[in-house]
Design a protein around this motif. Sequence first.
Motif, short mmCIF file in Angstrom:
data_model
loop_
_atom_site.label_atom_id
_atom_site.label_comp_id
_atom_site.label_asym_id
_atom_site.label_seq_id
_atom_site.Cartn_x
_atom_site.Cartn_y
_atom_site.Cartn_z
N SER A 170 0.79 -1.24 0.00
CA SER A 170 0.00 0.00 0.00
C SER A 170 0.82 1.29 0.00
CB SER A 170 -0.93 0.00 1.22
OG SER A 170 -0.17 -0.07 2.42
N TYR A 171 2.12 1.20 -0.14
CA TYR A 171 2.93 2.42 -0.05
C TYR A 171 3.38 2.84 -1.45
CZ TYR A 171 6.61 5.62 1.54
OH TYR A 171 7.40 6.72 1.76
N PRO A 172 2.89 3.98 -1.95
CA PRO A 172 3.24 4.39 -3.31
C PRO A 172 4.74 4.52 -3.54
CG PRO A 172 1.34 5.63 -2.55
CD PRO A 172 1.83 4.84 -1.36
N LYS A 173 5.49 5.11 -2.59
CA LYS A 173 6.92 5.32 -2.83
C LYS A 173 7.66 3.99 -2.97
CE LYS A 173 10.87 8.10 -1.42
NZ LYS A 173 11.87 7.02 -1.52
N THR A 174 7.32 3.02 -2.15
CA THR A 174 7.95 1.70 -2.24
C THR A 174 7.70 1.06 -3.61
OG1 THR A 174 7.88 1.27 0.13
CG2 THR A 174 7.92 -0.65 -1.31
N SER A 175 6.55 1.37 -4.19
CA SER A 175 6.20 0.74 -5.47
C SER A 175 7.16 1.13 -6.59
CB SER A 175 4.76 1.08 -5.86
OG SER A 175 4.62 2.41 -6.32
N PHE A 176 7.79 2.29 -6.48
CA PHE A 176 8.78 2.67 -7.49
C PHE A 176 10.01 1.76 -7.41
CE2 PHE A 176 6.43 6.70 -6.98
CZ PHE A 176 6.14 6.98 -8.30
N GLU A 177 10.30 1.29 -6.20
CA GLU A 177 11.46 0.42 -5.99
C GLU A 177 11.10 -1.05 -6.18
OE1 GLU A 177 12.24 1.56 -2.03
OE2 GLU A 177 12.93 3.59 -2.54
N SER A 178 9.86 -1.41 -5.93
CA SER A 178 9.42 -2.82 -6.02
C SER A 178 8.14 -2.91 -6.85
CB SER A 178 9.19 -3.38 -4.62
OG SER A 178 10.36 -3.33 -3.85
N PRO A 179 8.20 -2.53 -8.12
CA PRO A 179 6.97 -2.52 -8.92
C PRO A 179 6.39 -3.92 -9.16
CG PRO A 179 8.87 -2.09 -10.31
CD PRO A 179 9.36 -2.04 -8.90
N ILE A 180 7.24 -4.91 -9.37
CA ILE A 180 6.74 -6.25 -9.71
C ILE A 180 6.02 -6.85 -8.51
CG2 ILE A 180 7.33 -8.52 -10.59
CD1 ILE A 180 7.74 -6.08 -12.52
N GLU A 181 6.61 -6.72 -7.33
CA GLU A 181 5.94 -7.20 -6.12
C GLU A 181 4.60 -6.49 -5.93
OE1 GLU A 181 6.44 -7.32 -1.25
OE2 GLU A 181 7.83 -6.14 -2.45
N THR A 182 4.57 -5.20 -6.22
CA THR A 182 3.34 -4.42 -6.07
C THR A 182 2.27 -4.92 -7.02
OG1 THR A 182 4.63 -2.49 -5.37
CG2 THR A 182 2.37 -2.10 -6.13
N TYR A 183 2.63 -5.12 -8.29
CA TYR A 183 1.65 -5.63 -9.26
C TYR A 183 1.17 -7.02 -8.87
CZ TYR A 183 3.59 -1.92 -12.28
OH TYR A 183 4.01 -0.72 -12.80
#
Length: 337
Positions: A88-101
């Motif tokens: 749920s953290y937008p900033k982390t998603s830039f570093e971990s996009p695949i895990e986020t998707y």
Amino acid sequence: MAERALITGFTGMVGSHLADYLLENTDWDVYGMIRWRSPLDNVEHLAWRVNSGNRVFVRYGDLNDSVSLFDCLASVKPHYVFHLAAQSYPKTSFESPIETYNTNILGTARLMETLRKLNQDPVIHICASSEVFGRVEEQDTPIRETCAFHPASPYAISKVGTDLVGRYHAEAYGQRVMTTRMFTHTGPRRGDVFAESSFAKQIALIEEGIIPPTVKVGNLDSLRTFADVRDAVRAYYMLVTINPTPGEFYNIGGTHVATVGEMLQTLISHSSKKDGIEIQVEPDRLRPIDADLQVPDTTKFRNHTGWRPEITFETTMQDLLNYWRERVRSGRGFLQR
């Protein structure tokens, strides 16, 4: 026999407050889906209920593990599902996009497919996010449900997928799914990776003399509409109990509009050290792209349910700051983020 509500993301800020609301305002049994590594700080006050089997039960499940989802859902057989779990953290998603998707899009698909293949028919709330709208032109505010998606982070993209997966399952398979785009909501138990909670934690650390009197910040110009998490969970309950309409999607949000900088000044104004606090922009806290005009039109949801926010912005900020004061005074150690 009491009805059963399953909360994915049970140990998060929203999940834990939703459990509190359901325990106080319904006779439902609450089942929290947790991972083996889930931090339990937000639900420590419910441990006695879990230990004694008093209306709160935990089941192990992971959105990235279909077998665990099958076992969890087959055991619970829920009447209601509140799908809140996510990266749920937008900033982390830039570093971990695949895990986020994977977690947010495919995890939601795994959940929905498991419910379908088990022939379970609960009322389902899928929590998307206002971040799906992303970079909105000023003439398109306040943002209506029909506003085009323009996601500004991998997290936002993942929530577009979450939103669409839920609506697809309602239309294709007749599952009783509704999706929400909740705008900024905060309060006690908010994770310190989010701006307002990071600021409150830093202020609490400053008040105790643990760190120098400087609050480190990112973009202070982004415009947000703030709601209290306790109003948000009341909205989610109303969503699934007041004429739930499969396939519908709603904006939900507060009424207090402020820049992130104005929100910070409100927090500082409640500090005993307010006259000595400085503000420092830290490049690492800036997103590559920011969703900077988050102002919702919530008419559709209000007309459908009668929901209105009740907790003032000032109360929310005070409660958030007091939450961090209590944690800091407990003697725990914290990362300075």
